[in-house]
Scaffold this active site. Structure first.
Site, PDB file in Angstrom:
ATOM      1  N   SER A 253      56.246  43.784  11.843  1.00  0.00           N
ATOM      2  CA  SER A 253      58.160  43.652  12.539  1.00  0.00           C
ATOM      3  C   SER A 253      58.163  42.533  13.678  1.00  0.00           C
ATOM      4  CB  SER A 253      58.215  45.098  12.875  1.00  0.00           C
ATOM      5  OG  SER A 253      57.703  45.184  14.263  1.00  0.00           O
ATOM      6  N   LYS A 254      59.612  42.647  14.440  1.00  0.00           N
ATOM      7  CA  LYS A 254      59.488  42.076  15.614  1.00  0.00           C
ATOM      8  C   LYS A 254      59.157  42.555  16.638  1.00  0.00           C
ATOM      9  CE  LYS A 254      64.500  40.956  14.063  1.00  0.00           C
ATOM     10  NZ  LYS A 254      66.164  42.492  14.207  1.00  0.00           N
ATOM     11  N   ARG A 255      58.404  42.897  17.076  1.00  0.00           N
ATOM     12  CA  ARG A 255      57.716  43.592  17.580  1.00  0.00           C
ATOM     13  C   ARG A 255      56.076  42.382  18.007  1.00  0.00           C
ATOM     14  NH1 ARG A 255      54.062  47.123  17.654  1.00  0.00           N
ATOM     15  NH2 ARG A 255      54.764  47.446  15.610  1.00  0.00           N
ATOM     16  N   HIS A 256      55.665  41.694  17.069  1.00  0.00           N
ATOM     17  CA  HIS A 256      54.368  40.962  16.660  1.00  0.00           C
ATOM     18  C   HIS A 256      55.329  39.393  16.858  1.00  0.00           C
ATOM     19  CE1 HIS A 256      53.188  44.567  14.183  1.00  0.00           C
ATOM     20  NE2 HIS A 256      52.023  44.058  15.197  1.00  0.00           N
ATOM     21  N   GLY A 257      56.495  38.928  17.322  1.00  0.00           N
ATOM     22  CA  GLY A 257      57.466  38.215  16.781  1.00  0.00           C
ATOM     23  C   GLY A 257      57.789  37.313  15.484  1.00  0.00           C
TER      24      GLY A 257
END
Ligand code: GLU
Length: 490
Positions: A253-257
């Protein structure tokens, strides 16, 4: 007669195309191209609040950039249109009425507030929310009074208390308990069909033979299989792709970049590189080969080699794959692709010869993972960007280094210009003059000319810079080291 494969990619235009969806699109595309089938693009845009024309445009652009062209869909048309779900709502309603006529669905008068209330109550008790079937058994007079009270009706599909089974091409036999599914809505009171119904009607009407999509849809598939049967249609074959996880093994997800395809384009990945890497997320070749062109992927792809285990998105591996594709792409094409990145970086390209620029790129080409790294690698060649990094500066402050740079000035006086042909001669002359060789010679040279302690081959640096620039840099270095004597008066 052999069945013609028809597959589809059905994004909802509610946001950008991210790597998970792009991989789904890719596998559908590969399967279609390999089998000589059709690759359909259908936009599932019935969520009017969240779907936007901008997202739609961006998705089409990203797919085109990746090279995943579709045979039927927006912009190309085809015999099974319209290809926007929002334009197919009348078709969905027709089949919803048919099921109502067969008694397989019933009218539900529950309000969203009531449903939400029940949902919350179940969740609070730790029970997965499911419709309680209240309107399934309404007596005619109860229904009448709800209608009189102005309650709009949705249509709900009756799910029997039996197991639902289907064969998945990746995961094998799947079985879901009908008692845990609960009756679900196939037509909302505003006349719009939710995903599970719309997708069945559209896939069937478009004669889709294989549904290849993410495994987050497995539970939906159980509902869809029930609808196919209720409508008297054969379900397509299903292949559910394993999840893509981030390095911490939670769903990507966006948490990973950044995960948007547009991001990878903007930072200079090649579409060939990204496509190749995406193919390795959940699929592998028989012989372990990892670098593929799109054509090779089309030839090598098979549903049978899709993995059940989740794939981990690994930025380093993506870089490695992209580098392999960059290597295969030099010369004019490379220059054309790198040019926008050079331009955006603020380098002064006015009046620069094409052949020089091509040679500059060639010198750094194998050092970069992405096109956006190129400006930083070549900038030392431009006088206005040349500066000594601290490591280079420290090295050049040493007396031995100064001797080399001073010697370089002398040596260069002996040649008219620096060319590939006389580079060796200049360097060996310098070695004799300064009385050093090997690293003690090359390191100060590199530091002075590039401002860095590593970079492209020195010979290439010499030739690209040319005599005049080299002398200027040598002077500047010697001046910095505080020697009046070595300051140039040329
Ligand atoms: N619009 C759905 C999605 O984007 C399509 C899923 C499917 O392929 O059926 O998840």
């Amino acid at each position: 007669m052999e069945e013609k494969v028809r597959v589809r990619f059905a994004p909802s235009p509610t946001g950008s195309l991210h790597v998970g969806n792009a991989r789904t699109a890719l596998f559908n595309f590969l399967f279609a191209r390999q089998t000589g089938g059709a690759f359909i693009l259908r936009l599932e845009d019935t969520d009017r609040e969240r779907s936007t024309p901008e997202a739609e445009k961006a998705i089409l652009e990203d797919l085109r950039w990746l090279g995943l062209d579709w045979d039927e869909g927006p912009g190309v048309s085809g015999p099974f249109g319209p290809y926007r779900q929002s334009e197919r709502m009348e078709i969905h309603r027709r089949y919803a009425r048919e099921l109502l006529g067969k008694g397989l669905v019933y009218r539900c008068y529950c309000t969203p507030e009531e449903l939400e209330e029940k949902r919350k109550r179940l969740l609070a008790r730790g029970i997965p929310p499911m419709y309680d079937g209240r309107c399934r058994h309404l007596k005619p007079e109860e229904a009448q009074s709800l209608i009189r009270a102005g309650r709009p009706a949705s249509l709900r599909f009756r799910v029997e208390a039996r197991s639902v089974e289907f064969e998945d091409q990746v995961r094998g036999r799947m079985s879901f308990d009908g008692r845990k599914i609960g009756d679900f809505v196939i037509l909302r009171s505003d006349g719009i069909a939710p995903y599970n119904f719309a997708v069945v009607i559209d896939d069937a009407q478009m004669e889709v033979t294989h549904v290849i999509r993410g495994e987050d849809h497995l539970a939906n598939t159980a509902r869809q299989v029930l609808l196919y049967r209720a409508l008297g249609w054969d379900p397509p074959r299903f292949a559910h792709l394993s999840m893509i996880l981030g390095p911490d093994r939670t769903p990507l997800s966006k948490r990973h970049g950044a995960t948007a395809v547009s991001h990878f384009r903007e930072v200079g990945y090649l579409p060939e590189g990204l496509v190749n890497y995406l193919a390795l997320l959940g699929w592998s070749s028989e012989d372990g080969k990892e670098i593929f062109s799109l054509q090779e992927l089309i030839q090598g792809f098979s549903l049978g080699r899709l993995s059940r285990s989740p794939a981990v998105f690994d930025g380093e591996k993506l870089n490695w794959v992209n580098r392999a594709h960059l290597k295969a792409l030099q010369g004019e094409k490379g220059l054309a692709l790198a040019r926008p990145f050079l331009r955006n970086s603020g380098l002064e390209l006015e009046g620069i010869r094409e052949s020089w620029l091509a040679a500059a790129l060639e010198a750094v080409w194998t050092e970069v993972d992405t096109l956006s790294q190129i400006p930083d690698r070549v900038k030392f060649l431009f006088d206005e960007k040349w500066e000594l990094e601290s490591e280079a500066e420290a090295l050049l402050a040493r007396e031995e280094s100064r001797k080399v740079i001073a010697g370089l000035r002398e040596e260069l006086r002996l040649v008219e210009e620096v060319k590939v042909e006389n580079f060796r001669q200049v360097v060996s002359g310098l070695a004799k003059r300064a009385g050093v060789s090997g690293r003690s010679l090359y390191l100060p040279l590199r530091a002075a000319l590039t401002g860095r302690t590593h970079g492209p081959e020195l010979e290439k640096v010499f030739v690209l810079l040319g005599k005049e620039k080299i002398l200027k840099r040598a002077d500047s270095v010697l001046r910095r080291n505080g020697s009046e004597r070595s300051a140039s008066r040329e």
